[in-house]
Scaffold this active site. Structure first.
Site, PDB file in Angstrom:
ATOM      1  N   GLU A 282       0.827  -1.204   0.000  1.00 47.49           N
ATOM      2  CA  GLU A 282       0.000   0.000   0.000  1.00 47.49           C
ATOM      3  C   GLU A 282       0.864   1.258   0.000  1.00 47.49           C
ATOM      4  O   GLU A 282       1.877   1.327   0.697  1.00 47.49           O
ATOM      5  CB  GLU A 282      -0.899  -0.017   1.240  1.00 47.49           C
ATOM      6  CG  GLU A 282      -1.782   1.206   1.398  1.00 47.49           C
ATOM      7  CD  GLU A 282      -2.513   1.235   2.739  1.00 47.49           C
ATOM      8  OE1 GLU A 282      -3.439   2.053   2.869  1.00 47.49           O
ATOM      9  OE2 GLU A 282      -2.149   0.455   3.642  1.00 47.49           O
ATOM     10  N   LYS A 355      -9.939   1.832  -3.061  1.00 48.55           N
ATOM     11  CA  LYS A 355     -10.361   1.378  -1.740  1.00 48.55           C
ATOM     12  C   LYS A 355     -11.755   1.901  -1.420  1.00 48.55           C
ATOM     13  O   LYS A 355     -12.055   3.078  -1.603  1.00 48.55           O
ATOM     14  CB  LYS A 355      -9.370   1.858  -0.676  1.00 48.55           C
ATOM     15  CG  LYS A 355      -9.641   1.302   0.711  1.00 48.55           C
ATOM     16  CD  LYS A 355      -8.568   1.747   1.711  1.00 48.55           C
ATOM     17  CE  LYS A 355      -8.821   1.158   3.086  1.00 48.55           C
ATOM     18  NZ  LYS A 355      -7.825   1.628   4.076  1.00 48.55           N
ATOM     19  N   CYS A 405      -5.373  -2.434   3.126  1.00 49.37           N
ATOM     20  CA  CYS A 405      -5.311  -2.155   4.558  1.00 49.37           C
ATOM     21  C   CYS A 405      -6.308  -3.027   5.312  1.00 49.37           C
ATOM     22  O   CYS A 405      -6.326  -4.240   5.145  1.00 49.37           O
ATOM     23  CB  CYS A 405      -5.524  -0.665   4.812  1.00 49.37           C
ATOM     24  SG  CYS A 405      -5.240  -0.132   6.512  1.00 49.37           S
TER      25      CYS A 405
END
Length: 535
Positions: A282, A355, A405
């Site tokens: 990420e 995301k 995440c």
């Protein structure tokens, strides 16, 4: 004679049980085989205390106190992110952890209160009925914790059972179904009273029911819910180990990029196949793609050409929509030597995932909390959300669904990418999680996150690779077993071969609906029994 223990003894017992409970969500210091046992035993202390509560508010207070200690210890690593890297003073960081733990503990408190409130008045209730009510209340509140106010299902009790027999239930009922069964097992243990002579007088119906359901997990774990599809994919997982204090330092930005390039371009070791795909974590590039020198992207494309490989990485994107509006997303992108530079610079490459489930205070500001965010030194703090279903990456005929995440905490949100698309587009056969856990140092967060990823693999019968900045970078097979792993806080590459899998588990098809239906029926039956008049 009053046999009720003093309040201080009850509080001390629950605090000790809550502290032990916090140790059950990842190996270290406890061994993996013991986690499920410890979790059930510790929760049984709360289940017994709740059962003995005279009023609902007593049960609420006991559950809340147990939860406060358990969450406070289990989530201690949030202090590291707020204090060491967020710049918040130590007293305020401690207060932040305590405040979050106090909020999360409310769900344990309300679960206990609900189980007591549903108890029939004026007549005894069977241990089995009480255990089922307690388990349903606990599972329902665990589920509510996963969705309310954006949700934070970390330390769901189901994660303690990745290596236990209850894992066999994950492909059917998911982590919340495992939580119901674990709570039932705890209530079954709590139903064992002690006589004045100290001998055990077991309640056979509740113990037999719990034991049968737990034991059923073993044959369920042997069911093959998915089958191989296509040839295995050779991957190179890159763990750059760039310190969080250095990652966003402009003076060290170039050094971090070069470090990742050196790892990505390494020649395969003897006998190691060339990678089909190189994956980086990420925000491996901590600037928006259009802020980077174009030469950086040209170097990455040449690297892909030299390795004859595709590259996937996490990067923040700034894109301009057709209507002229601007979007800022925390994204994963995929490209190779043939991807036009213009697409990369504009963020319009076909292989892209934005995301969807953003982190409060870290990636968006909840209403009314701007003052808190201003005290934290967290870059890239306001993103737009991605759509519900995003097409998996098509890399040489394999279909990979990315998540970023802590999105892998939210099992139902991963399912749309695994299911076929509305127009028959193929679903994902491999899951990929990109994370930067450098915010939490060398803490339990890394191992807890790996446990979460393992359970997602069991629920969906899909392999998952998790690629992180500082660890834990690993490859997990479709049964939740760790095939390969890099030590945390070391720079290196992890070559893995991953077999894509097809086929849908019941959980993939129906998500949490069966568990919610089961819990709802149990609670409705308990409510009906409570309202029935005695004769």
């Amino acid at each position: 004679m009053n046999t009720t223990p003093p309040r201080w003894r009850t509080a001390a017992t629950l605090a000790l049980a809550g502290g032990v409970h916090a140790l059950a969500f990842a190996p270290g210091p406890l061994p993996a085989w013991s986690l499920s046992i410890v979790q059930v035993l510790a929760l049984a202390v709360l289940a017994r205390s709740t059962r003995d509560a005279r009023r609902g508010w007593h049960a609420f207070a006991r559950g809340w106190w147990f939860g406060l200690v358990s969450f406070g210890i289990g989530l201690y690593w949030l202090f590291i992110s707020m204090n060491h890297f967020g710049g918040l003073s130590a007293p305020l960081a401690v207060a932040g952890v305590v405040a979050l733990s106090a909020f999360l503990a409310l769900f344990a408190g309300f679960a206990g209160m609900l189980s007591v409130w549903l108890r029939p008045t004026g007549r005894p209730v069977s241990p089995l009925a009480h255990a089922l009510t307690w388990a349903a209340a606990w599972a329902a509140l665990e589920w509510l914790r996963s969705v309310l106010f954006s949700g934070f299902p970390w330390l769901n009790i189901g994660y303690a059972h990745v290596d236990g027999p209850l894992a066999g239930w994950a492909p059917l009922l998911g982590v919340h179904g495992m939580a119901l069964l674990a709570a039932l097992a705890a209530a079954a243990l709590a139903s064992i009273p002690l006589s004045s002579a100290g001998r055990l007088r077991p309640s056979l119906p509740v113990l037999g029911t719990a034991l049968a359901l737990v034991a059923a997990g073993w044959p369920l774990a042997r069911v093959e819910w998915s089958t191989p599809e296509g040839r295995p994919m050779n991957m190179r997982l890159v763990q750059g180990n760039i310190g969080q204090s250095q990652k966003f330092d402009p003076a060290l930005l170039e050094e971090g990029i070069i470090s990742h390039m050196r790892l990505a371009v390494q020649a395969p070791a003897a006998g190691e196949p060339a990678p089909d795909l190189i994956i980086l974590p990420e925000t491996v590039l901590p600037l928006f793609q259009d802020q980077l020198d174009p030469q950086v992207w040209e170097t990455w494309r040449k690297l892909a050409e030299r390795q004859n490989s595709a590259i996937a990485m996490g990067v923040p994107l700034h894109t301009i929509e057709a209507d002229g509006s601007q979007r800022y997303t925390n994204s994963a992108i995929g490209f190779d030597a043939n991807t036009p530079f213009e697409q990369i610079a504009a963020g319009t490459m076909p292989q892209r995932y934005d995301k969807r489930h953003l982190v409060p205070w870290g990636e968006y500001v909840p209403p009314g909390f701007g003052w808190f965010v201003q005290m934290l030194n967290i870059p890239l703090g306001e993103f737009d959300r991605g759509p519900v279903r995003q097409q998996p990456f098509d890399i040489r005929g394999r279909h990979l669904a990315f998540n970023i995440c802590y999105e892998d905490l939210f099992g139902p949100e991963l399912l749309p990418a695994i299911l076929p698309g509305p127009n028959g587009e193929p679903g994902a056969t491999i899951l990929v999680n990109l994370s930067n856990l450098g915010w939490f140092g060398n803490s339990w967060a890394l191992r807890q996150h790996l446990q979460i990823g393992r359970l997602r693999s069991v629920e969906t019968a899909r392999p998952m690779v998790t690629v992180t900045n500082t660890g834990i970078t690993a490859s997990i097979d479709a049964h939740g077993r760790v095939d390969a792993i890099l030590p945390p806080h070391t720079a290196g590459i992890l070559p893995v071969t991953v077999q894509g899998m097809t086929g849908l588990t019941p959980y993939t098809r129906y998500g949490d609906a069966p568990l919610l239906l089961l819990s709802g029926v149990l609670l409705i039956v308990a409510a009906a029994r409570r309202g029935r008049k005695t004769r």
